[in-house]
Design a protein around this motif. Structure first.
Motif, PDB file in Angstrom:
ATOM      1  N   HIS A   3       0.801  -1.329  -0.214  1.00  0.00           N
ATOM      2  CA  HIS A   3       0.035  -0.060  -0.573  1.00  0.00           C
ATOM      3  C   HIS A   3       0.673   1.040   0.057  1.00  0.00           C
ATOM      4  O   HIS A   3       1.721   1.363   0.630  1.00  0.00           O
ATOM      5  N   LYS A   4       0.210   1.825  -0.801  1.00  0.00           N
ATOM      6  CA  LYS A   4       1.269   3.360  -0.663  1.00  0.00           C
ATOM      7  C   LYS A   4       0.110   5.447   0.093  1.00  0.00           C
ATOM      8  O   LYS A   4      -1.052   4.441  -0.668  1.00  0.00           O
ATOM      9  N   VAL A   5       0.529   5.193   0.525  1.00  0.00           N
ATOM     10  CA  VAL A   5      -0.165   6.720   1.621  1.00  0.00           C
ATOM     11  C   VAL A   5       0.713   7.934   1.411  1.00  0.00           C
ATOM     12  O   VAL A   5       1.864   7.520   1.891  1.00  0.00           O
ATOM     13  N   VAL A   6       0.435   8.617   0.610  1.00  0.00           N
ATOM     14  CA  VAL A   6       0.978  10.253   0.751  1.00  0.00           C
ATOM     15  C   VAL A   6       0.492  10.636   2.093  1.00  0.00           C
ATOM     16  O   VAL A   6      -0.755  11.351   2.094  1.00  0.00           O
ATOM     17  N   THR A   7       0.959  11.571   2.898  1.00  0.00           N
ATOM     18  CA  THR A   7       0.792  12.654   3.878  1.00  0.00           C
ATOM     19  C   THR A   7       1.374  13.519   3.635  1.00  0.00           C
ATOM     20  O   THR A   7       2.574  13.666   3.489  1.00  0.00           O
ATOM     21  N   HIS A   8       0.502  15.066   3.141  1.00  0.00           N
ATOM     22  CA  HIS A   8       0.995  16.538   3.159  1.00  0.00           C
ATOM     23  C   HIS A   8       0.813  17.307   4.398  1.00  0.00           C
ATOM     24  O   HIS A   8      -0.545  17.522   4.822  1.00  0.00           O
ATOM     25  N   TRP A   9       2.190  18.183   4.812  1.00  0.00           N
ATOM     26  CA  TRP A   9       1.912  18.947   5.859  1.00  0.00           C
ATOM     27  C   TRP A   9       0.760  19.945   5.407  1.00  0.00           C
ATOM     28  O   TRP A   9       1.178  20.875   4.153  1.00  0.00           O
ATOM     29  N   LYS A  10      -0.545  20.742   5.939  1.00  0.00           N
ATOM     30  CA  LYS A  10      -0.601  21.697   5.678  1.00  0.00           C
ATOM     31  C   LYS A  10      -0.634  22.456   5.793  1.00  0.00           C
ATOM     32  O   LYS A  10      -1.221  24.027   6.154  1.00  0.00           O
ATOM     33  N   GLY A  11       0.156  22.538   6.854  1.00  0.00           N
ATOM     34  CA  GLY A  11       0.475  24.221   8.266  1.00  0.00           C
ATOM     35  C   GLY A  11      -0.159  24.125   9.271  1.00  0.00           C
ATOM     36  O   GLY A  11      -0.081  22.473  10.009  1.00  0.00           O
ATOM     37  N   ASN A  12       0.989  24.504  10.353  1.00  0.00           N
ATOM     38  CA  ASN A  12       1.619  24.517  11.867  1.00  0.00           C
ATOM     39  C   ASN A  12       1.499  22.581  12.025  1.00  0.00           C
ATOM     40  O   ASN A  12       2.422  22.672  11.454  1.00  0.00           O
ATOM     41  N   LEU A  13       0.704  22.265  12.454  1.00  0.00           N
ATOM     42  CA  LEU A  13       0.518  20.454  13.089  1.00  0.00           C
ATOM     43  C   LEU A  13       0.223  19.860  12.548  1.00  0.00           C
ATOM     44  O   LEU A  13      -0.123  18.485  12.226  1.00  0.00           O
ATOM     45  N   GLN A  14      -0.393  20.074  11.405  1.00  0.00           N
ATOM     46  CA  GLN A  14      -2.006  20.282  10.118  1.00  0.00           C
ATOM     47  C   GLN A  14      -1.241  19.450   9.201  1.00  0.00           C
ATOM     48  O   GLN A  14      -0.757  19.609   8.587  1.00  0.00           O
ATOM     49  N   PHE A  15      -1.586  17.723   8.765  1.00  0.00           N
ATOM     50  CA  PHE A  15      -2.331  17.521   7.508  1.00  0.00           C
ATOM     51  C   PHE A  15      -2.751  16.190   7.074  1.00  0.00           C
ATOM     52  O   PHE A  15      -3.611  16.017   7.741  1.00  0.00           O
ATOM     53  N   GLU A  16      -2.504  16.062   5.865  1.00  0.00           N
ATOM     54  CA  GLU A  16      -3.783  15.153   5.273  1.00  0.00           C
ATOM     55  C   GLU A  16      -2.698  14.278   4.733  1.00  0.00           C
ATOM     56  O   GLU A  16      -1.733  14.378   3.708  1.00  0.00           O
ATOM     57  N   SER A  17      -3.668  13.219   4.591  1.00  0.00           N
ATOM     58  CA  SER A  17      -3.399  11.189   4.409  1.00  0.00           C
ATOM     59  C   SER A  17      -3.997  11.338   3.944  1.00  0.00           C
ATOM     60  O   SER A  17      -5.199  11.019   3.859  1.00  0.00           O
TER      61      SER A  17
END
Length: 140
Positions: A3-17
């Motif tokens: 499996h591949k999961v991409v987790t992207h920083w959205k600012g401050n300490l928030q990420f979107e995965s």
């Protein structure tokens, strides 16, 4: 299979995965830890993953067995170590079934099949935590 999961920083300490299915979720931390409490915390996601994995198994097995129930809930509790890196050393998984004249023998068989055979996340948790399970019946 991988499996591949991409987790992207959205600012401050928030990420979107993302997820292999393309769905997105937000990961954040509490305000006391510098976040905005706007998403799931990583450790809570682990407990959700455990419950979801086993829950999918149980419902699938009960459907194949034609076992009726009106509702099903899994309560998952994790106890963290005191020292860093903090991880769950003890986890409790409570299976709650609701309905009329619940078939306790078949429900127990379905839960045990998930716990002992099918749930890969349960097996992963067993590598680092003492996992306790229980089944609770709520007959209407």
């Amino acid at each position: 299979m991988s499996h591949k999961v991409v987790t992207h920083w959205k600012g401050n300490l928030q990420f979107e995965s993302d997820n292999p299915s393309g769905r997105l979720l937000t990961i954040d931390t509490s305000q006391e830890n510098g976040g905005h409490n706007s998403g799931f915390t990583p450790k809570a996601l682990m407990l959700s993953s455990l419950a979801g994995c086993s829950g999918l198994d149980v419902v699938s097995i009960l459907k194949k067995m034609k076992v009726p129930f009106s509702d099903f809930r899994i309560d998952t509790f994790g106890e963290l170590t005191d020292e860093h890196p903090k991880y769950y050393h003890t986890v409790s998984v409570e299976y709650h079934f609701y309905g009329n004249e619940l078939d306790e023998n078949k429900i127990e068989k379905a839960v045990n099949l998930s716990i002992e055979t099918y749930c890969g996340v349960m097996e992963m948790f067993r590598r680092f935590a003492d996992v306790k399970t229980s089944i609770h019946y709520h007959n209407s």
